[in-house]
Scaffold this active site. Structure first.
Site, PDB file in Angstrom:
ATOM      1  CG  ASP A  13       1.266  -2.160  12.184  1.00 25.32           C
ATOM      2  OD1 ASP A  13       1.311  -2.668  11.056  1.00 25.32           O
ATOM      3  OD2 ASP A  13       0.573  -1.176  12.476  1.00 25.32           O
ATOM      4  CG  HIS A  41       2.440  -9.270   7.208  1.00 23.67           C
ATOM      5  ND1 HIS A  41       1.931  -9.032   8.444  1.00 23.67           N
ATOM      6  CD2 HIS A  41       1.566 -10.092   6.603  1.00 23.67           C
ATOM      7  CE1 HIS A  41       0.790  -9.685   8.581  1.00 23.67           C
ATOM      8  NE2 HIS A  41       0.545 -10.327   7.480  1.00 23.67           N
ATOM      9  NE  ARG A 304      -2.238   6.177   8.113  1.00 24.64           N
ATOM     10  CZ  ARG A 304      -3.513   5.851   8.306  1.00 24.64           C
ATOM     11  NH1 ARG A 304      -4.386   6.758   8.659  1.00 24.64           N
ATOM     12  NH2 ARG A 304      -3.929   4.615   8.162  1.00 24.64           N
TER      13      ARG A 304
END
Ligand code: GDP
Length: 425
Positions: A13, A41, A304
């Site tokens: 990330d 992505h 999340r």
């Protein structure tokens, strides 16, 4: 121009997708060489905002050919859903701009089931899997218990092979986990609903890539996740089940002879980590919540909340080493603009002494972060386009990181848009 790999230096990330989207301008081919649809992505460009999971980020550039190499976990269901989603937003996806290696192994329907069943069995010892079937898939791949995409062209052989695999897998599903068995009917449905749809994209991409290389085409290799999630070099066992490092790109892409001239390591200006496992520099409480909100740190696949912390120099330097990065793209510097002072994890304290060396995974739980602070800049930097546009405090922060991790920072990203970038070469 030489071939290039764009890889994550940390836990994933970092903003690799936005860098691939930016740099594809200079490349003819983008190849994904590992991983599956378990991460995402996010790319923002003139065509819109997209969350890509398996499709290479070069899919938005006209004239760029995107390849899913033999190293990926090819999930026909997820891939077909993603292709339809991207096409519904006006992006063309055809066998001319997307090619799937005939040697890519298929993620089979039971892989997802087994991922969920095993996480449930582990209960509070779970690994934080995204339950996309990646770990069961790679274990089966290395046991040679999957189907190659090219087998879709041999229907009789394919059904017989699937039936054999199903017989074996049903033993595990029913006897180990007490779950329902699969039937050939279910697999036929999966074949017609998803595999038939992706079949037109499947071809001998190894041969095609060798020809492209001989013709002097420029290739960009795109990785998923980051160094610390690499199966061999990461925070085992909280890694992914494939190699996220640039050294694997030639193998996983199907072009073993590829020379990679530049390895662009993507580093975020602070740290984030999704899921379980040691995360030495982790922040908690209000401080963490503020950073999470400022950086919008919520998983692209799962939504999340990501764990957050200051940039971790110890982990980042290690990440640079295992990626053999030749240059760095530092992303999301703009996110830190709200801070009065910027924390940096410079060392770890381990067994009573300071270390700047990344410890063995089992020792990470005993490591404590050593934090130093830099002056903040407290102004909006998202409009900066040159090094000189950045306030002095921001330049000091970047210069410090560059020196501490031992690799030149050649790109600084100050916003998610394609042009929100400072090139510093
Ligand atoms: P990847 O998996 O490494 O491509 O990273 P992700 O897509 O999961 O996370 C990067 C996120 O940050 C995406 O939502 C991007 O649009 C966003 N992003 C990338 N670069 C920047 C930046 O410089 N500034 C800001 N504010 N957002 C960015």
């Amino acid at each position: 121009m030489s071939n290039c790999a764009i890889v994550g230096i940390n836990w994933g990330d970092e903003g690799k997708g936005r860098m691939v989207d930016l740099l594809t301008e200079n490349y003819d081919i983008v190849v994904r060489f590992q991983g599956g649809g378990n991460a995402g992505h996010t790319v923002v460009n003139e065509k819109g905002k997209f969350a890509l999971h398996l499709l290479p980020s070069g899919i938005f550039r006209d004239g760029v050919v995107n390849v899913l190499g033999n190293g990926v976990a090819l999930d026909p269901e997820n891939l077909w859903t993603e292709i339809q989603d991207v096409m519904s937003k006006g992006v063309a996806v055809t066998p001319d701009n997307l090619m799937i290696s005939d040697r890519a192994s298929l993620l089979l329907p039971w892989h997802r089931d087994l991922d969920g069943l095993e996480e449930a069995r582990l209960a509070d010892k779970k690994f934080g899997s995204t339950k996309q079937g990646i770990a069961p898939f790679y274990s089966d791949k290395y046991q040679k218990k999957t189907i190659l995409a090219g087998e879709l062209f041999y229907p009789e052989h394919l059904r017989a092979h699937l039936a054999d695999l199903m017989e074996w897998k049903n033993l595990i599903l029913t006897r180990v986990y007490g779950a329902e068995p699969y039937t050939m009917e279910m697999l036929d449905k999966w074949l017609s609903e998803f595999c038939e749809k992706i079949k037109p994209f499947v071809r001998d991409t190894g041969h095609w890539l060798r020809e492209a290389q001989a013709a002097g085409k420029n290739i960009l290799f795109e990785a998923q996740l980051g160094s610390l999630r690499d199966l061999d070099f990461g925070i085992h066992p909280y890694t992914t089940s494939s190699n996220t490092t640039a050294a694997f790109a030639p193998v996983g892409s199907g072009l073993p002879s590829a020379a990679i001239g530049s390895v662009i390591g993507v580093v975020k200006a602070y740290s984030t980590c999704v899921g379980e496992g040691p995360f030495v520099c982790e922040m908690f409480g209000d401080e963490a919540e503020e950073l999470r909100k400022a950086g919008f740190e919520y998983g692209a696949k799962t939504g999340r909340p990501r764990r957050v912390g200051p940039i971790d120099i110890v982990a980042t330097r290690y990440g640079v080493e295992v990626q053999a990065a030749t240059e760095i793209a530092l992303t999301k510097l703009d996110v830190l603009s709200y801070m009065d002072r910027i924390p940096v994890c410079t060392h770890y304290e381990l067994d009573g002494s300071l270390t700047d060396r990344f410890p063995f995974p089992a020792a990470l739980d005993g490591a404590k972060p050593v934090i130093e602070y830099f002056d903040g800049w407290k102004c909006d930097i998202s409009g900066a386009r040159t090094w000189e546009d950045l306030p002095e405090a921001a330049r000091r922060y970047v210069d410090y990181i560059e020196k501490a991790i031992g690799c030149p920072i050649t790109y600084i990203s100050v916003g998610p848009e394609r042009d929100s970038i400072i090139v510093r070469r």
